[in-house]
Design an enzyme around this catalytic site. Structure first.
Site, PDB file in Angstrom:
ATOM      1  N   TYR A  76     -11.620 -15.713  21.197  1.00  0.00           N
ATOM      2  CA  TYR A  76     -11.441 -14.915  20.665  1.00  0.00           C
ATOM      3  C   TYR A  76     -10.658 -13.865  21.065  1.00  0.00           C
ATOM      4  CZ  TYR A  76     -12.074  -9.879  18.442  1.00  0.00           C
ATOM      5  OH  TYR A  76     -12.409  -8.731  18.256  1.00  0.00           O
ATOM      6  N   ASP A 135      -3.546 -15.703  26.355  1.00  0.00           N
ATOM      7  CA  ASP A 135      -4.853 -14.678  26.228  1.00  0.00           C
ATOM      8  C   ASP A 135      -5.450 -14.178  27.528  1.00  0.00           C
ATOM      9  OD1 ASP A 135      -6.406 -12.181  25.572  1.00  0.00           O
ATOM     10  OD2 ASP A 135      -6.845 -12.922  23.308  1.00  0.00           O
ATOM     11  N   LYS A 154      -7.923  -4.549  28.465  1.00  0.00           N
ATOM     12  CA  LYS A 154      -9.168  -4.028  28.898  1.00  0.00           C
ATOM     13  C   LYS A 154      -8.827  -3.783  30.595  1.00  0.00           C
ATOM     14  CE  LYS A 154     -12.450  -7.118  26.471  1.00  0.00           C
ATOM     15  NZ  LYS A 154     -11.796  -8.614  25.723  1.00  0.00           N
TER      16      LYS A 154
HETATM   17  C1  LIG Z   1     -11.643  -8.402  24.313  1.00  0.00           C
HETATM   18  C2  LIG Z   1     -10.395  -9.030  23.763  1.00  0.00           C
HETATM   19  C3  LIG Z   1      -9.665  -9.266  22.461  1.00  0.00           C
HETATM   20  C4  LIG Z   1      -9.569  -8.292  21.949  1.00  0.00           C
HETATM   21  O1  LIG Z   1      -9.128  -6.912  23.180  1.00  0.00           O
HETATM   22  P1  LIG Z   1      -9.874  -5.992  21.960  1.00  0.00           P
HETATM   23  O2  LIG Z   1      -8.984  -4.610  22.546  1.00  0.00           O
HETATM   24  O3  LIG Z   1     -10.386  -5.300  21.677  1.00  0.00           O
HETATM   25  O4  LIG Z   1      -8.213  -5.607  20.615  1.00  0.00           O
HETATM   26  C5  LIG Z   1      -8.691  -9.998  22.722  1.00  0.00           C
HETATM   27  N1  LIG Z   1      -8.779 -11.418  23.570  1.00  0.00           N
HETATM   28  C6  LIG Z   1      -9.641 -12.010  23.738  1.00  0.00           C
HETATM   29  C7  LIG Z   1      -9.241 -12.486  25.650  1.00  0.00           C
HETATM   30  C8  LIG Z   1     -10.022 -10.575  24.782  1.00  0.00           C
HETATM   31  O5  LIG Z   1     -11.603 -10.566  25.820  1.00  0.00           O
END
Ligand SMILES: *Cc1c(COP(=O)(O)O)cnc(C)c1O
Length: 426
Positions: free
Chosen positions: A143, A238, A266
Site C-alpha cells: 500500500y 516507500d 508516520k
Molecule cells: C501509511 C502508509 C502510507 C500512506 O500514508 P498516509 O499518511 O496515510 O497518507 C503510504 N505508504 C505506506 C507504506 C504506509 O504504511
C-alpha cells in the site's frame, strides 16, 4: 461495556461517511462496532466509556515512544506559544531535514509534505519527470496511499497492465501501473525485459506492512535494485512505515540496499500529520522551484509538525532499535509458543517493532497469496477476544501490530496472558 462508543458511532454515521475518517477504523475487517478513544499514555489507551487497553496500533506507527511522550508534548507546547504556522520558511524545517538526511543513507535532500499519500504521489511524478517515462511498477499487497496511480490491481496475468481497483480511477491511469507479486524477483526481471526503457520507477515497501508483516526474501531487494538500475529506471522505497521503525536508517540501512528515492511519514511527524520524500540530490533538484516537476503544500513543513518530529528523532538512536528488535523477537517467539500450546496453526512474522499473526497459513508467509488465503475469520475472533481482555490490535488481518519503547516487559507479559486466554476462547 462500550455503551458510549455505540452511541457515538451512530451519531458519527449521520455526519461522516461510514462514521469514520479512514475506512479501516470502521471495524469492517473484524465485524462489530469501533471503539471511540479519548486519551492515551505510554502503551495504554482509554476509551470514552473508561475502558483501558494496551495499544498495538500506535496511531498506525508514529507512537514508537508511546502516547504523550513528554519530550514530544513539550516541543509542541513550546512551538504553539510562538506560532502555529506561517507558510514561510522556518529553521525547524532545516533541523528536521538535517536529522533525516543524517539517518537515512539514500536521502541527500528531502521535501516535507503532509501525508504518506502525498509523498508517494509526488515521488512518482518526480520519477516520471526525471526519466521521461510513464509506466510504474508496484507489488500486490503493498500500500502506498490512495493516489490514482497507486490504486491499480493486477490485470488478468502477470505482465499485463493494471486495472483500477477503485471506482473513480480512470482506466487510462491504472493502465500505466504494472502490478507484480511481492518477493518475486523473476517477475521483476521479466517485466523489465518486456517493457525495457519504458518504466519510470518501481515502488515497494521494502518490508511489506500493509498485508500484515511480510519481510523481503534474502536477495530480493538486491535483485530489484539490479533490474531497475540496468534499465535506467528509478527504485523507490516507500518507507512511510519502515522509516525510523525497522532501524534508525529504515529498511535501506537494515538491508544495505540503496534506493534512488525514499518516502517517509508516520514516525517523522512525532504523531502529527506528515510525509516526506527524499533521495539522490540530482533527482530531488528536479522538484520546483529549482526544477520543473511541480509540488507544493500550504501546511508542508509546518512548525508544529517539525517541532514534534525533531523531538521524536532526537529520542531515537541505534541502541533503541537493537533493544526494540530483541523485544519484538522474544514477544513473537512467545506468541508462537502459545499458539502451539493451544493447538492453533498460526504463523507469526516480525521485524523490529512490527509483527503480525496469520491463522491457518503456510509455515513461512512470504507472499501476498499466503496472506490472502489465511483464515481472516479466526483473526476476527482473536481480535475481539483480545479486545475483551484489554488489548487493542489493529482491526484487520492485513495490518501489523506496532511495538515501541512503551511496551515494557510488564506490558508484553500482560499481552501474552491475554493472548493465552484469547487463544483458549476462540
Ligand atoms: C501509511 C502508509 C502510507 C500512506 O500514508 P498516509 O499518511 O496515510 O497518507 C503510504 N505508504 C505506506 C507504506 C504506509 O504504511
Amino acid at each position: 461495556m462500550r455503551a458510549k462508543s455505540e452511541q457515538l458511532i451512530e451519531r458519527a454515521r449521520r455526519f461522516i461517511p461510514g462514521g469514520v475518517n479512514s475506512p479501516v477504523r470502521a471495524f469492517k475487517g473484524v465485524g462489530g462496532e469501533p471503539v471511540f478513544l479519548r486519551s492515551g499514555e505510554g502503551a495504554w489507551l482509554e476509551d470514552v466509556d473508561g475502558n483501558r487497553y494496551i495499544d498495538y496500533v500506535s496511531s498506525w506507527g508514529p507512537m514508537i515512544l508511546g502516547h504523550r511522550h513528554p519530550d514530544v508534548v513539550a516541543a509542541i507546547r513550546k512551538q504553539a506559544q510562538l506560532a502555529l504556522g506561517f507558510g514561510a520558511p522556518t529553521e525547524l524545517e532545516i533541523e528536521l531535514a538535517e536529522r533525516i538526511v543524517a539517518a537515512v543513507p539514500g536521502v541527500e535532500k528531502v521535501r516535507l509534505v503532509n501525508s504518506g499519500t502525498e509523498a508517494t504521489m509526488t515521488a512518482i511524478r518526480l520519477a516520471r519527470g526525471f526519466t521521461g517515462r510513464d509506466l510504474i511498477v508496484k507489488f500486490q499487497g503493498c500500500y502506498h496511499g490512495h493516489s490514482d496511480s497507486l490504486l491499480a490491481k493486477a490485470g488478468s496475468g502477470v505482465l499485463t497492465l493494471g486495472i483500477p481497483n477503485s471506482p473513480g480511477v480512470p482506466e487510462a491511469i491504472a493502465s500505466q501501473t504494472l502490478t507484480l507479486p511481492f518477493n518475486d524477483a523473476g517477475a521483476v526481471r521479466r517485466a523489465y525485459a518486456a517493457y525495457a526503457g519504458r518504466i519510470a520507477c518501481l515502488i515497494l515497501e521494502p518490508v511489506a506492512g500493509n498485508m500484515g508483516c511480510v519481510p523481503p526474501l534474502p536477495g530480493f531487494l538486491e535483485s530489484i535494485r539490479q533490474s531497475t538500475q540496468e534499465d535506467g529506471s528509478l527504485l523507490i522505497f516507500d518507507e512511510v512505515m519502515t522509516g525510523f521503525r525497522v532501524a534508525l536508517g529504515g529498511a535501506q540501512a537494515r538491508y544495505g540496499v540503496m534506493p534512488d528515492l525514499t518516502t517517509l511519514g508516520k514516525v517523522i511527524g512525532g504523531g502529527l500529520p506528515v510525509g516526506a520524500l527524499g533521495g539522490r540530490r540530482d533527482i530531488m533538484d528536479h522538484l520546483a522551484p529549482d526544477g520543473g516537476v511541480y509540488q507544493a503544500g500550504t501546511l508542508s513543513g509546518n512548525p508544529l509538525t517539525a517541532a514534534a518530529g525533531i523531538a521524536m528523532l532526537d529520542a531515537l538512536n541505534d541502541d533503541f532499535y537493537v533493544a526494540l528488535e530483541e523485544r519484538t523477537d522474544t514477544f513473537a517467539a512467545e506468541l508462537r509458543a502459545l499458539c502451539v500450546r493451544h493447538g492453533r496453526r498460526a504463523t507469526v512474522n516480525q521485524v523490529c517493532g512490527m509483527f503480525s499473526i496469520f491463522f491457518d497459513a503456510p509455515e513461512r508467509v512470504t507472499a501476498f497469496e499466503h496472506v490472502a488465503n489465511a483464515n481472516s475469520d479466526a483473526f476476527a475472533r482473536f481480535f475481539h477476544a483480545m479486545l475483551e481482555r484489554g488489548v487493542y490490535l489493529a482491526p484487520s488481518a492485513f495490518e501489523v501490530g506496532f511495538l515501541g519503547a512503551q511496551h515494557s516487559q510488564d506490558v508484553l507479559d500482560a499481552t501474552l496472558a491475554a493472548a493465552d486466554g484469547a487463544l483458549a476462547a476462540i
